[in-house]
Scaffold this motif. Structure first.
Motif, PDB file in Angstrom:
ATOM      1  N   PRO A   1      -1.783   2.402   6.156  1.00  0.00           N
ATOM      2  CA  PRO A   1      -2.060   0.901   6.662  1.00  0.00           C
ATOM      3  C   PRO A   1      -1.040  -0.648   6.864  1.00  0.00           C
ATOM      4  O   PRO A   1      -0.208  -0.079   6.357  1.00  0.00           O
ATOM      5  CB  PRO A   1      -2.981   0.401   5.272  1.00  0.00           C
ATOM      6  N   THR A   2      -0.997  -0.979   7.886  1.00  0.00           N
ATOM      7  CA  THR A   2      -0.544  -2.155   8.065  1.00  0.00           C
ATOM      8  C   THR A   2      -0.603  -3.246   6.897  1.00  0.00           C
ATOM      9  O   THR A   2      -1.925  -3.332   6.624  1.00  0.00           O
ATOM     10  CB  THR A   2      -0.269  -2.289   9.652  1.00  0.00           C
ATOM     11  N   LEU A   3       0.816  -3.976   7.171  1.00  0.00           N
ATOM     12  CA  LEU A   3       0.102  -5.249   5.456  1.00  0.00           C
ATOM     13  C   LEU A   3      -1.220  -5.945   6.494  1.00  0.00           C
ATOM     14  O   LEU A   3      -1.636  -6.834   5.430  1.00  0.00           O
ATOM     15  CB  LEU A   3       1.668  -5.750   5.696  1.00  0.00           C
ATOM     16  N   PRO A   4      -1.553  -6.427   7.505  1.00  0.00           N
ATOM     17  CA  PRO A   4      -2.558  -7.244   7.879  1.00  0.00           C
ATOM     18  C   PRO A   4      -3.464  -6.975   7.359  1.00  0.00           C
ATOM     19  O   PRO A   4      -4.889  -7.705   6.859  1.00  0.00           O
ATOM     20  CB  PRO A   4      -2.791  -7.794   9.314  1.00  0.00           C
ATOM     21  N   VAL A   5      -3.974  -5.057   7.287  1.00  0.00           N
ATOM     22  CA  VAL A   5      -4.728  -5.081   7.204  1.00  0.00           C
ATOM     23  C   VAL A   5      -5.669  -4.710   6.021  1.00  0.00           C
ATOM     24  O   VAL A   5      -6.381  -4.973   4.739  1.00  0.00           O
ATOM     25  CB  VAL A   5      -5.642  -3.567   7.503  1.00  0.00           C
ATOM     26  N   VAL A   6      -4.162  -4.389   4.727  1.00  0.00           N
ATOM     27  CA  VAL A   6      -4.609  -4.660   3.650  1.00  0.00           C
ATOM     28  C   VAL A   6      -4.243  -5.540   2.644  1.00  0.00           C
ATOM     29  O   VAL A   6      -4.727  -6.163   1.899  1.00  0.00           O
ATOM     30  CB  VAL A   6      -2.812  -3.619   2.731  1.00  0.00           C
ATOM     31  N   THR A   7      -4.284  -7.059   3.241  1.00  0.00           N
ATOM     32  CA  THR A   7      -4.050  -8.525   3.143  1.00  0.00           C
ATOM     33  C   THR A   7      -5.958  -8.798   3.223  1.00  0.00           C
ATOM     34  O   THR A   7      -6.178  -8.925   2.179  1.00  0.00           O
ATOM     35  CB  THR A   7      -3.211  -9.290   3.976  1.00  0.00           C
ATOM     36  N   TRP A   8      -6.446  -8.290   4.376  1.00  0.00           N
ATOM     37  CA  TRP A   8      -7.336  -7.977   4.514  1.00  0.00           C
ATOM     38  C   TRP A   8      -8.320  -7.780   3.593  1.00  0.00           C
ATOM     39  O   TRP A   8      -9.772  -8.121   2.913  1.00  0.00           O
ATOM     40  CB  TRP A   8      -7.967  -7.139   5.767  1.00  0.00           C
TER      41      TRP A   8
ATOM     42  N   ILE B   1      -6.202   1.971  -7.884  1.00  0.00           N
ATOM     43  CA  ILE B   1      -5.549   2.389  -6.767  1.00  0.00           C
ATOM     44  C   ILE B   1      -5.322   0.972  -6.663  1.00  0.00           C
ATOM     45  O   ILE B   1      -6.754   0.469  -6.251  1.00  0.00           O
ATOM     46  CB  ILE B   1      -5.343   3.332  -6.481  1.00  0.00           C
ATOM     47  N   PRO B   2      -4.023   0.894  -5.709  1.00  0.00           N
ATOM     48  CA  PRO B   2      -3.328   0.165  -4.690  1.00  0.00           C
ATOM     49  C   PRO B   2      -4.454   0.464  -3.613  1.00  0.00           C
ATOM     50  O   PRO B   2      -5.058   1.260  -3.426  1.00  0.00           O
ATOM     51  CB  PRO B   2      -2.509   0.222  -4.778  1.00  0.00           C
ATOM     52  N   LEU B   3      -5.565  -0.818  -3.059  1.00  0.00           N
ATOM     53  CA  LEU B   3      -5.811  -1.085  -1.904  1.00  0.00           C
ATOM     54  C   LEU B   3      -5.200   0.137  -0.519  1.00  0.00           C
ATOM     55  O   LEU B   3      -5.805   0.463  -0.149  1.00  0.00           O
ATOM     56  CB  LEU B   3      -6.061  -2.150  -1.703  1.00  0.00           C
ATOM     57  N   SER B   4      -3.929   0.111  -0.839  1.00  0.00           N
ATOM     58  CA  SER B   4      -2.981   1.113   0.542  1.00  0.00           C
ATOM     59  C   SER B   4      -3.021   2.122   0.626  1.00  0.00           C
ATOM     60  O   SER B   4      -3.354   3.106   1.659  1.00  0.00           O
ATOM     61  CB  SER B   4      -1.415   0.436   0.380  1.00  0.00           C
ATOM     62  N   VAL B   5      -3.358   2.519  -0.947  1.00  0.00           N
ATOM     63  CA  VAL B   5      -3.793   3.914  -1.002  1.00  0.00           C
ATOM     64  C   VAL B   5      -4.892   4.398  -1.042  1.00  0.00           C
ATOM     65  O   VAL B   5      -5.307   5.709  -0.338  1.00  0.00           O
ATOM     66  CB  VAL B   5      -2.528   4.099  -2.548  1.00  0.00           C
ATOM     67  N   TRP B   6      -5.554   3.606  -1.366  1.00  0.00           N
ATOM     68  CA  TRP B   6      -6.793   3.794  -0.856  1.00  0.00           C
ATOM     69  C   TRP B   6      -7.229   3.257   0.679  1.00  0.00           C
ATOM     70  O   TRP B   6      -7.844   4.710   0.919  1.00  0.00           O
ATOM     71  CB  TRP B   6      -7.964   2.713  -1.241  1.00  0.00           C
ATOM     72  N   LEU B   7      -6.942   3.304   1.624  1.00  0.00           N
ATOM     73  CA  LEU B   7      -6.443   3.109   2.596  1.00  0.00           C
ATOM     74  C   LEU B   7      -6.149   4.676   3.352  1.00  0.00           C
ATOM     75  O   LEU B   7      -7.300   4.659   3.871  1.00  0.00           O
ATOM     76  CB  LEU B   7      -6.481   1.874   3.364  1.00  0.00           C
ATOM     77  N   THR B   8      -4.658   4.861   2.850  1.00  0.00           N
ATOM     78  CA  THR B   8      -4.783   6.094   3.606  1.00  0.00           C
ATOM     79  C   THR B   8      -5.437   7.080   3.477  1.00  0.00           C
ATOM     80  O   THR B   8      -5.762   8.191   4.336  1.00  0.00           O
ATOM     81  CB  THR B   8      -4.047   5.966   2.788  1.00  0.00           C
ATOM     82  N   GLU B   9      -6.317   7.258   2.332  1.00  0.00           N
ATOM     83  CA  GLU B   9      -7.001   8.272   1.500  1.00  0.00           C
ATOM     84  C   GLU B   9      -8.225   8.220   2.469  1.00  0.00           C
ATOM     85  O   GLU B   9      -8.965   9.105   3.111  1.00  0.00           O
ATOM     86  CB  GLU B   9      -7.450   8.127   0.103  1.00  0.00           C
TER      87      GLU B   9
ATOM     88  N   VAL C   1     -12.961  -0.169  10.870  1.00  0.00           N
ATOM     89  CA  VAL C   1     -11.561  -0.790  10.712  1.00  0.00           C
ATOM     90  C   VAL C   1     -10.687   1.079  10.806  1.00  0.00           C
ATOM     91  O   VAL C   1      -9.538   1.061  11.386  1.00  0.00           O
ATOM     92  CB  VAL C   1     -11.287  -2.072  10.298  1.00  0.00           C
ATOM     93  N   ILE C   2     -11.271   1.393   9.829  1.00  0.00           N
ATOM     94  CA  ILE C   2     -10.368   2.717   8.915  1.00  0.00           C
ATOM     95  C   ILE C   2     -11.021   3.594  10.092  1.00  0.00           C
ATOM     96  O   ILE C   2      -9.482   4.147  10.341  1.00  0.00           O
ATOM     97  CB  ILE C   2     -11.465   2.686   7.651  1.00  0.00           C
ATOM     98  N   CYS C   3     -11.434   3.723  10.814  1.00  0.00           N
ATOM     99  CA  CYS C   3     -11.843   5.372  11.617  1.00  0.00           C
ATOM    100  C   CYS C   3     -11.527   4.739  12.608  1.00  0.00           C
ATOM    101  O   CYS C   3     -11.654   5.970  13.120  1.00  0.00           O
ATOM    102  CB  CYS C   3     -13.354   5.572  10.843  1.00  0.00           C
ATOM    103  N   HIS C   4     -11.419   4.185  13.277  1.00  0.00           N
ATOM    104  CA  HIS C   4     -11.655   3.715  14.340  1.00  0.00           C
ATOM    105  C   HIS C   4      -9.783   3.939  15.148  1.00  0.00           C
ATOM    106  O   HIS C   4      -8.912   4.710  14.562  1.00  0.00           O
ATOM    107  CB  HIS C   4     -12.269   2.405  15.548  1.00  0.00           C
ATOM    108  N   GLU C   5      -9.814   3.373  16.346  1.00  0.00           N
ATOM    109  CA  GLU C   5      -8.437   3.247  16.587  1.00  0.00           C
ATOM    110  C   GLU C   5      -7.199   3.111  15.856  1.00  0.00           C
ATOM    111  O   GLU C   5      -7.344   1.643  15.153  1.00  0.00           O
ATOM    112  CB  GLU C   5      -8.353   2.395  18.559  1.00  0.00           C
ATOM    113  N   ASP C   6      -6.021   2.928  16.331  1.00  0.00           N
ATOM    114  CA  ASP C   6      -5.178   2.727  15.328  1.00  0.00           C
ATOM    115  C   ASP C   6      -4.201   1.388  15.438  1.00  0.00           C
ATOM    116  O   ASP C   6      -3.426   0.595  14.997  1.00  0.00           O
ATOM    117  CB  ASP C   6      -3.921   4.019  15.414  1.00  0.00           C
ATOM    118  N   THR C   7      -4.465   0.950  17.238  1.00  0.00           N
ATOM    119  CA  THR C   7      -4.242  -0.441  17.128  1.00  0.00           C
ATOM    120  C   THR C   7      -5.296  -1.183  17.904  1.00  0.00           C
ATOM    121  O   THR C   7      -7.072  -0.087  18.082  1.00  0.00           O
ATOM    122  CB  THR C   7      -2.788  -0.010  18.628  1.00  0.00           C
TER     123      THR C   7
END
Length: 736
Positions: free
Chosen positions: A210-217, A235-243, A272-278
């Motif tokens: 995930p990018t930093l704006p998503v993690v911040t959100w 666990i860090p949310l960046s790790v959870w978002l990746t999973e 946000v997680i499961c749709h387009e990457d941009t």
């Protein structure tokens, strides 16, 4: 109708294909359409939770650090401590702490760890062709020049020009471990001179990070307390978002709750997680539209209203100056505003997530282009020539207004550049070419008719549009022509009564509109209007194959019936119910001279017989009658024989048939009634009066308004009491 349908579909498909093709090649809709929508909308109020702390020119001067980013490291610890005094929700550094500074990092790490709400950006480095092309921000590229993808066993071999690799480079371990979390943030290289319109949500090329704006959100939502029992806390949310991103692959997410069980926040996170990457960013305005505070002011404690704010710290050039790094073009930037800093773009993306508002089309853009082409095609076909162009122009203006309204209100993006600049002009060109072709075809048809019927006028007709040679005289040619054709005669029922209740001018207006309605079906089915007298019109079909001639005349008669019905429903002056008769045979087309006046018309027994057949309608209560030979072999026309008649002035009986409709328009009940009528008519023609009476009565019990059944019922009752002396099944009429 079929011709109009083909034209609409052609305009739709051609404009769609050309518009889509040009857009694919030039990105016209994005480069012009989207940017125009932004400029029309103007500045939009950003969320108050977002604050940018700018490492700007004023701070460079007051802190005496210049443009060397490494010299700022010693001030970050006190900045974090000053921010924590006010209680911000999160502090986000859009800086790359890759190079180690042992004399400054421990104090900075201690302040970050004590704060517990600091996020840091990982740099995303991209390379192509070995070490020749490195893309990254600041020291991300300067301090990490070693190739990270090489062919095994060929250490000196450069990568292929088409092979592109990416990797995240985090901050130094002491800072990365002290931070609450860290994630990459990637923007296109400034050297490419491209406008930043999209922001990355996930970097799928780098292990679905995930990018930093998503993690911040997500951390902000957690700070507000809306994520209780939704995400794990260990666990860090960046790790959870990746999973979770990896679980979005169909079939792998066995633990996901159904949509009905999820609340609004959960569904938004899944989207946000499961749709387009941009996503397309919904910019709030030109650079510095977001709330921006100078780094040195915050550092010195001069800014005091940062409680529960999300603070983004990064380099910002408040004054326009060419050659600066980490600045980018956006739809709002120009030579006056300068480019936008990367930290502002990061804050914009976070703000869009916070508002759950990105720029997105309501449905696939191709569908918008297809629907636009369809509407324009319908208007240009329905209103030919300049009226159609004006109508399509107004419709396009309405569409653009709707697009601007949707964009301003919700961020929905409807294409405007391709429809208005590509599709509309192409549709106009196609329409004009088609109108020109129709005009030439109509002229050819008229010339062919004149050549066949009135050859004496050929020398005076223009050789091409716009030319006229009245002085061209030729030898007098024959003024008549004998042909075998088909005649269609019409007459208005109760015309004398209608005329008695209206002025002559009202009748002129009424008949003028009426004959426009009556004449169109004739011309559209290759017929020729031979004569119009008072309330009667005569049309003829000649020089066509017999089957085609008969079918065209029958279709024209059915369309006349429908069009006159619509005319009578909308007429405010009076109703003009119309009877129609058809007959075929020999006739003469020619000129009749009456003193100094000449008129051209159809003459002969066929014309008179068609008129007599038309008159039989008033006895039978029908609207369209034809001699049976016309419809006998037509498979596309529904008809029913109505008997043999000896018309006024005729010796030989003539079998007539009522034209009912087309083959696909017959209901089961009407088909049954026709069969019953045929049986009853047979009984009548054989002189079985009692049986015929019973049968006609049975028909009228269900179909009370069937005119032919009522006519034969009355006649059978008369013949039952007073049988004809020599009955051969032919009805003799004593009136027209």
């Amino acid at each position: 109708m079929k011709r109009h349908f083909v034209r609409v579909i052609t305009i739709t498909i051609v404009t769609f294909l050309l518009g889509s093709g040009i857009d694919d090649l030039t990105r016209l809709e994005t480069a012009l359409g989207l940017d125009t929508l932004f400029k029309i909308r103007g500045t939009r109020t950003p969320p108050p939770e977002v604050v940018v702390v700018a490492m700007d020119e004023a701070s460079e001067s007051r802190l005496r650090v210049g443009q060397d980013l490494t010299r700022w490291r010693g001030y970050h610890a006190k900045l974090v401590q000053e921010l924590q005094r006010q209680g911000p929700a999160l502090v986000v550094f859009d800086l790359q702490f890759i190079a180690s500074h042992p004399d400054q990092d421990p104090a900075f790490a201690t302040a970050v760890q004590a704060a517990g709400n600091v996020l840091m950006a990982d740099c995303v480095q991209k390379l192509r062709r070995g070490v020749e092309d490195f893309y990254g921000r600041d020291e991300c590229s300067e301090n990490n020049q070693d190739p990270f993808v090489q062919r095994e066993g060929e250490q000196a071999q450069l990568l292929s020009e088409h092979l592109i690799a990416m990797r995240p480079i985090p901050a130094t371990p002491v800072l990365a471990e002290a931070a609450l979390d860290h994630a990459p943030f990637y923007l296109t290289n400034d050297a490419e001179n491209s406008i930043v319109r999209e922001g990355w949500i996930f970097l799928d090329e780098i292990a679905e990070l995930p990018t930093l704006p998503v993690v911040t959100w997500l951390y902000y939502l957690k700070h507000t307390g809306v994520l209780q029992d939704i995400i794990p806390s260990d666990i860090p949310l960046s790790v959870w978002l990746t999973e979770r991103r990896r679980q979005c692959v169909p079939g792998l997410d066995a633990t996901t709750k159904s949509l009905a069980e999820k609340n609004k926040v959960e569904n938004q996170i899944d989207e946000v997680i499961c749709h387009e990457d941009t996503r397309y960013l919904d910019y709030y305005g030109s650079p510095q539209t977001l709330r921006m505070e100078s780094y040195s002011d915050v550092y010195e404690g001069k800014v005091n209203d940062l409680k529960n704010k999300v603070i983004f710290i990064g380099k910002v050039n408040r004054k326009f100056s060419p050659g600066k790094t980490d600045v980018f073009q956006t739809p709002f930037t120009d030579t006056r505003s300068g480019r936008m800093a990367g930290v502002e773009i990061m804050a914009t993306q976070f703000a869009n997530l916070l508002e759950s508002r990105f720029i997105k089309p309501p449905f696939p853009p191709s569908l918008s282009l297809m629907l636009f082409g369809l509407v324009v095609g319908l208007l240009l076909t329905q209103f030919a020539g300049y009226p159609g162009m004006a109508a399509s122009f107004l419709a396009s203006g309405t569409y653009v207004g709707l697009a601007v309204w949707c964009f301003n209100r919700t961020g929905l993006w409807l294409p405007i550049a391709v429809p208005v600049l590509i599709q509309l002009p192409i549709a106009w060109l196609i329409s004009l070419l088609w109108s020109r072709r129709d005009l030439l075809n109509e002229r050819k048809r008229i010339l062919a008719f004149v050549r066949r019927v009135f050859p004496q006028w050929m020398p005076f007709l223009p050789a091409s549009p716009g030319q006229w040679y009245p002085e061209k005289g030729t030898a007098q040619l024959t003024s008549e022509r004998d042909v075998c054709g088909l005649c269609l005669a019409t007459d208005i029922e109760g015309y004398t009564t209608v005329a008695a209740h209206h002025t002559s001018h009202q009748m002129w207006e009424l008949l003028s509109a009426y004959y426009q309605v009556l004449g169109h079906p004739v011309s559209s089915h290759d017929g020729i209007i031979a004569d119009v007298t008072g309330d009667a019109m005569m049309a003829v079909w000649i020089d066509l194959p017999i089957a085609n001639q008969r079918l065209a005349a029958c279709l024209a008669a059915l369309e006349m019936e429908q069009e006159v019905g619509r005319f009578n429903e909308t007429s405010t002056v009076g109703r003009l119910p119309t009877r129609i008769g058809l007959h075929e045979g020999d006739l003469t087309l020619g000129r009749l001279d009456a003193g100094e006046i000449s008129s051209y018309r159809a003459i002969g027994d066929t014309v008179n017989t068609a008129s007599r057949i038309q008159g039989v309608n008033k006895y039978l209560g029908t609207q369209i009658l034809a001699s049976a030979v016309i419809v006998g072999e037509l498979k596309n026309i529904i008809y029913r024989p109505v008997g043999f008649f000896r018309l006024v002035g005729k010796e030989e009986p003539l079998e007539l048939a009522e034209i009912v409709g087309r083959t696909n328009a017959l209901s089961e009940s009407i088909n049954t009634m026709h069969n019953q009528f045929a049986w009853a008519l047979s009984a009548f023609q054989q002189g079985q009066w009692e049986s015929a009476i019973t049968s006609f009565q049975n028909i009228l019990a269900i179909h009370t308004h069937d005119g032919p059944s009522q006519f034969y019922l009355n006649l059978a009752k008369i013949y039952q009491n007073n049988p004809p002396s020599e009955w051969i099944g032919v009805v003799a009429l004593d009136g027209k």
